[in-house]
Design a protein around this motif. Structure first.
Motif, PDB file in Angstrom:
ATOM      1  N   ASP A 175       0.841  -1.198   0.000  1.00 12.96           N
ATOM      2  CA  ASP A 175       0.000   0.000   0.000  1.00 12.96           C
ATOM      3  C   ASP A 175       0.882   1.257   0.000  1.00 12.96           C
ATOM      4  N   ALA A 176       1.813   1.299   0.940  1.00 15.83           N
ATOM      5  CA  ALA A 176       2.694   2.468   1.060  1.00 15.83           C
ATOM      6  C   ALA A 176       3.580   2.621  -0.174  1.00 15.83           C
ATOM      7  N   ALA A 177       3.969   1.496  -0.800  1.00 17.50           N
ATOM      8  CA  ALA A 177       4.846   1.547  -1.961  1.00 17.50           C
ATOM      9  C   ALA A 177       4.091   1.949  -3.228  1.00 17.50           C
ATOM     10  N   GLY A 178       2.820   2.282  -3.076  1.00 16.34           N
ATOM     11  CA  GLY A 178       2.100   2.878  -4.187  1.00 16.34           C
ATOM     12  C   GLY A 178       1.374   1.917  -5.113  1.00 16.34           C
ATOM     13  N   PHE A 179       1.192   0.668  -4.694  1.00 21.04           N
ATOM     14  CA  PHE A 179       0.396  -0.221  -5.533  1.00 21.04           C
ATOM     15  C   PHE A 179      -1.080   0.152  -5.393  1.00 21.04           C
ATOM     16  N   ASP A 180      -1.739   0.352  -6.545  1.00 19.60           N
ATOM     17  CA  ASP A 180      -3.136   0.796  -6.513  1.00 19.60           C
ATOM     18  C   ASP A 180      -4.070  -0.318  -6.083  1.00 19.60           C
ATOM     19  N   ILE A 181      -3.708  -1.525  -6.523  1.00 20.67           N
ATOM     20  CA  ILE A 181      -4.527  -2.701  -6.226  1.00 20.67           C
ATOM     21  C   ILE A 181      -3.642  -3.726  -5.518  1.00 20.67           C
ATOM     22  N   VAL A 182      -4.137  -4.303  -4.424  1.00 21.58           N
ATOM     23  CA  VAL A 182      -3.452  -5.453  -3.845  1.00 21.58           C
ATOM     24  C   VAL A 182      -4.413  -6.634  -3.869  1.00 21.58           C
ATOM     25  N   LEU A 183      -4.022  -7.664  -4.610  1.00 21.46           N
ATOM     26  CA  LEU A 183      -4.822  -8.889  -4.670  1.00 21.46           C
ATOM     27  C   LEU A 183      -4.278  -9.875  -3.635  1.00 21.46           C
ATOM     28  N   ILE A 184      -5.136 -10.369  -2.781  1.00 20.52           N
ATOM     29  CA  ILE A 184      -4.730 -11.388  -1.815  1.00 20.52           C
ATOM     30  C   ILE A 184      -5.396 -12.694  -2.207  1.00 20.52           C
ATOM     31  N   GLU A 185      -4.571 -13.650  -2.608  1.00 15.63           N
ATOM     32  CA  GLU A 185      -5.099 -14.928  -3.087  1.00 15.63           C
ATOM     33  C   GLU A 185      -4.848 -15.997  -2.046  1.00 15.63           C
ATOM     34  N   THR A 186      -5.892 -16.744  -1.675  1.00 15.70           N
ATOM     35  CA  THR A 186      -5.693 -17.803  -0.686  1.00 15.70           C
ATOM     36  C   THR A 186      -6.632 -18.966  -0.935  1.00 15.70           C
ATOM     37  N   VAL A 187      -6.193 -20.146  -0.572  1.00 17.24           N
ATOM     38  CA  VAL A 187      -7.037 -21.319  -0.713  1.00 17.24           C
ATOM     39  C   VAL A 187      -8.205 -21.198   0.251  1.00 17.24           C
ATOM     40  N   GLY A 188      -9.397 -21.461  -0.268  1.00 14.48           N
ATOM     41  CA  GLY A 188     -10.597 -21.267   0.546  1.00 14.48           C
ATOM     42  C   GLY A 188     -10.903 -22.449   1.424  1.00 14.48           C
ATOM     43  N   VAL A 189     -10.114 -22.620   2.454  1.00 17.67           N
ATOM     44  CA  VAL A 189     -10.430 -23.671   3.408  1.00 17.67           C
ATOM     45  C   VAL A 189     -10.438 -23.084   4.806  1.00 17.67           C
ATOM     46  N   GLY A 190     -11.565 -23.261   5.452  1.00 16.06           N
ATOM     47  CA  GLY A 190     -11.643 -22.888   6.852  1.00 16.06           C
ATOM     48  C   GLY A 190     -11.313 -21.441   7.121  1.00 16.06           C
ATOM     49  N   GLN A 191     -10.418 -21.256   8.070  1.00 14.34           N
ATOM     50  CA  GLN A 191     -10.160 -19.940   8.611  1.00 14.34           C
ATOM     51  C   GLN A 191      -9.628 -18.958   7.568  1.00 14.34           C
ATOM     52  N   ALA A 192      -8.814 -19.431   6.610  1.00 15.06           N
ATOM     53  CA  ALA A 192      -8.212 -18.538   5.626  1.00 15.06           C
ATOM     54  C   ALA A 192      -9.281 -17.764   4.867  1.00 15.06           C
ATOM     55  N   GLU A 193     -10.385 -18.467   4.553  1.00 17.12           N
ATOM     56  CA  GLU A 193     -11.481 -17.878   3.814  1.00 17.12           C
ATOM     57  C   GLU A 193     -12.087 -16.699   4.583  1.00 17.12           C
ATOM     58  N   VAL A 194     -12.255 -16.902   5.856  1.00 15.95           N
ATOM     59  CA  VAL A 194     -12.845 -15.864   6.700  1.00 15.95           C
ATOM     60  C   VAL A 194     -11.856 -14.710   6.876  1.00 15.95           C
ATOM     61  N   ASP A 195     -10.584 -15.066   7.060  1.00 15.31           N
ATOM     62  CA  ASP A 195      -9.561 -14.053   7.280  1.00 15.31           C
ATOM     63  C   ASP A 195      -9.399 -13.137   6.078  1.00 15.31           C
ATOM     64  N   VAL A 196      -9.405 -13.713   4.870  1.00  5.23           N
ATOM     65  CA  VAL A 196      -9.193 -12.898   3.684  1.00  5.23           C
ATOM     66  C   VAL A 196     -10.346 -11.907   3.541  1.00  5.23           C
ATOM     67  N   ALA A 197     -11.552 -12.339   3.894  1.00  5.03           N
ATOM     68  CA  ALA A 197     -12.701 -11.439   3.799  1.00  5.03           C
ATOM     69  C   ALA A 197     -12.566 -10.282   4.791  1.00  5.03           C
TER      70      ALA A 197
END
Lengths: 351, 351
Positions: A153-175
C-alpha cells in the motif's frame, strides 16, 4: 582481483546490502522493488525493525484497494489472479499480489508451481508478486499478511490482490482484510459447492463461476443466483444476479473463463460496482476501521502471548502446571497467578 | 392442586433445581450423573461459577486416563468408541465420553445421529456420554473440552474417551489433551489416507485400520506399517507393527472391525502397552504437565482477550483504529497504547 569478482564487493555495494529500515522504507516509497521485497521479508521474519518500519510506512497507507480472492483447490485461483492482474494493468494501475501458501515453503510444490502462471507479469515493473507461507497447515492467513499489505500500500500499488485457498479460517480471514472479496467456484465440484454455500454467502461480495465453458457451469450459475436471491434484499442496482439492494449488498454472480480471458471485463465491472457501493454507503470506511481494529488486537494479543512465553522460560508456567497436575491448584487460579506476574504494560520488543 | 401437578413443585424439588456450585460439585464427586451433566453445562456456558467449580474439583483430578479418538468422517469413530466403551466396562472401569461436535447443536444432524449407536450404553450408570459443540465450523476442540474433562476426572470416571472428527486443528488439539491418541482410518478412502499420513504420524500413538474386513484393508494396513517403520526406531517391545523403540514410541498399527467387535481385545492390549510405556518412560507426566501448561495459557489469553474487548466497548480501540486508517498511527504503536491501558493484572470475572 577486480572489484566485480565473486566475494569482493566495493564499499558502496556492501553498504547497500544492509540498508537501515529507514533507508529501505525510503527506497520502497520511491518504488524500489528490491526494497519492497526486503521490507516484506522483515515482516515475515518478525524482525525487531518491524515497529520502526510500520511507523515509517503509516503516513503513506490507506490508498490501495484490497481485493481478496479465495476458493477451493482446483477452481482456478492463480489463473484468475493472473487474468485480473492483466486487466488492471491494462487500465494503468499498479498491482501487488500476495499469495498465501498454506503449505510450508519447502513442501508447497503445487502452489509454487501455480505461480508459474504469473510468469507473464514477471517482467512488468508495476506488478509485484509475493508468496507468504502460513505457519502450520491449518489454514488461516499468515499473520504477516496485514503488514505485507501495508508495505505494498505504502509503496504505491493501486490494487493489492490477496489470493488464498478457501479452506476454513483462511477464507474468513481474507474477507476481513479485503475491501472486496471474490469467491471462486467451478462447475462439477459437486458437494463442494453445496458445502461452501452456507459459508460463502457471508463472506463473498462477488461469486465467480470460473471455467464457465465446462458442462454444468450454467447449473452452478443458476444455483448460486437462486441462493443469492433467497438470501433476500430487493435489487436497486447491479445486475439481476446480485448487487446493491435496499438492505445493502448481495453477492453478484459472475461467469468467468480465466484461462481465455472471457468474462474478465464483466468481472472488473462487478468489482467497480462493488467499490462504488462501498464508497457511497460508507461501508468502505467501516470495513477499514474493522480491519485496523483487528490488526491492533492481534498485535496486542501476540505481545501478551510473548510475555506468557517468557514467563514459561522463567519456569513459572512449568511450576504452575505442576501444581495443577498434582491437584493443588486449579487452572483458573493458575492463570490469574500467571497474569499477575505481568507488571509491564508495554509491548515487548520482538526479535 | 396436588404437589405433583405441572408448575407446582414441592420446596425440596425447587431447591434441587438450583443447587449452588459447591452443592453440585459435592453431588458430582459422589457420583450423581445429573450433577455431572450440570457442571459440564456450567463449563459450556462459561458460567461465572466456573472458577469456583474448577477450584473445588482440583484436588480430585489427575486420576482418569484420557484416550483421544480421531479420524476422517466415515471411518467409524462412533462405532469404535461404542466398542471401546463396552470393552472397558467389561473390565469394570467407569467410562466418560466427550464427543466433540464440529457443527452447531442445531444443524449437527449427522453426528447427533451417530450418537444413536451409543444407545446400548444409555442405561449403564457407569457410562456418561456428552456432546460438546465447537464454536464455528472451523475445527478445533471446544475450549470447554479440558474443563469438561476435569469434571469427569473428578467425578471418578477411570477412562475418558474424547472423540472428534479428524480435520485440521481438532486432530492436533485432541492429541494434546489425550494420554493416548488413536487415529482411525478405513480402507478405500484413497487419497484421504495419503493426505493424512504426513500429519497423523506426529499425533497417533495407535493407528487403527477399521472396517478391516473390507477390500483393501490389508493394503492400507501394510502401507501404514511401512510408513511407521520408515519413521525409524528399532522395536524393543510391542509388536512388529510398532510400539516401544529405543528412541521412544512409534505408532502401533492395529486392525479393527468395530461393528462386530473383532479386534477390540487387541486394540485394548495396544492401549495398555502404550499406557505402560507412558508410565515407565516418564512421558505420562510430561504430557500431563504440557496439557496443564497449555490450559493455563489458554485461560490467561482468554482473560487478556476479554480485557481488550472491554476496551473496545470503551471506544478506545475504535479511536486507535481511526488513527491507523488515517495514517496518523501505525498498528504496533496502537497496540502498545492499548496494552498500556490495561493496569489490572488480575483475570476478569467471566459471565
Amino acid at each position: 582481483m577486480s572489484a566485480g569478482s565473486a566475494g569482493v564487493a566495493p564499499a558502496g555495494r556492501a553498504r547497500a546490502a544492509r540498508p537501515s529500515p529507514a533507508e529501505l522504507t525510503t527506497a520502497a516509497l520511491a518504488g524500489d522493488r528490491r526494497a519492497v521485497a526486503r521490507l516484506i521479508s522483515l515482516v515475515e521474519d518478525e524482525s525487531a525493525a518491524l515497529r520502526e518500519v510500520s511507523a515509517l510506512l503509516a503516513p503513506h497507507t490507506g490508498r490501495a484497494r484490497v481485493i481478496g480472492l479465495t476458493g477451493a483447490p482446483g477452481v482456478g485461483k492463480s489463473t484468475s489472479t493472473s487474468a485480473l492482474v492483466g486487466a488492471f494493468r491494462a487500465r494503468g494501475l499498479r498491482v501487488g499480489v500476495l499469495a498465501i501458501d498454506p503449505s510450508s515453503p519447502f513442501t508447497g510444490g503445487a502452489l509454487l508451481g501455480d505461480r508459474v502462471r504469473m510468469v507473464e507479469h514477471a517482467t512488468d515493473p508495476d506488478v509485484f508478486v509475493r508468496s507468504l507461507a502460513t505457519r502450520g497447515n491449518l489454514g488461516g492467513l499468515s499473520w504477516a499478511t496485514p503488514q505485507a499489505l501495508r508495505v505494498l500500500d505504502a509503496a504505491g500499488f493501486d490494487i493489492v490482490l490477496i489470493e488464498t485457498v478457501g479452506v476454513g479460517q483462511a477464507e474468513v480471514d481474507v474477507a476481513s482484510l479485503a475491501d472486496t472479496t471474490l469467491v471462486l467456484l467451478a462447475p462439477g465440484m459437486g458437494d463442494g459447492i453445496q458445502a461452501a454455500k452456507a459459508g460463502i454467502m457471508e463472506i463473498a461480495d462477488i461469486l465467480v463461476v470460473n471455467k464457465a465453458d465446462r458442462p454444468g457451469a450454467d447449473h452452478t450459475y443458476r444455483d448460486l443466483v437462486a441462493a443469492v436471491r433467497m438470501a433476500g434484499g430487493r435489487a436497486v442496482g447491479g445486475t439481476a444476479a446480485g448487487g446493491e439492494t435496499e438492505a445493502g449488498w448481495r453477492p453478484e454472480v459472475v461467469r468467468l473463463e480465466a484461462a481465455t480471458g472471457k468474462g474478465v471485463p464483466k468481472l472488473l465491472d462487478a468489482i467497480e460496482r462493488h467499490h462504488d457501493w462501498l464508497r457511497a454507503s460508507g461501508e468502505l470506511e467501516r470495513r477499514r476501521l474493522h480491519r485496523a481494529a483487528e490488526e491492533i488486537s492481534q498485535i496486542a494479543l501476540a505481545g501478551m502471548r510473548a510475555r506468557l512465553g517468557r514467563l514459561n522460560g522463567a519456569a513459572q508456567l512449568a511450576d504452575l502446571a505442576r501444581q495443577v497436575t498434582s491437584g493443588r491448584l486449579d487452572p483458573y487460579t493458575a492463570a490469574a497467578t500467571l497474569l499477575a506476574a505481568i507488571p509491564d504494560p508495554h509491548l515487548p520488543r520482538s526479535g
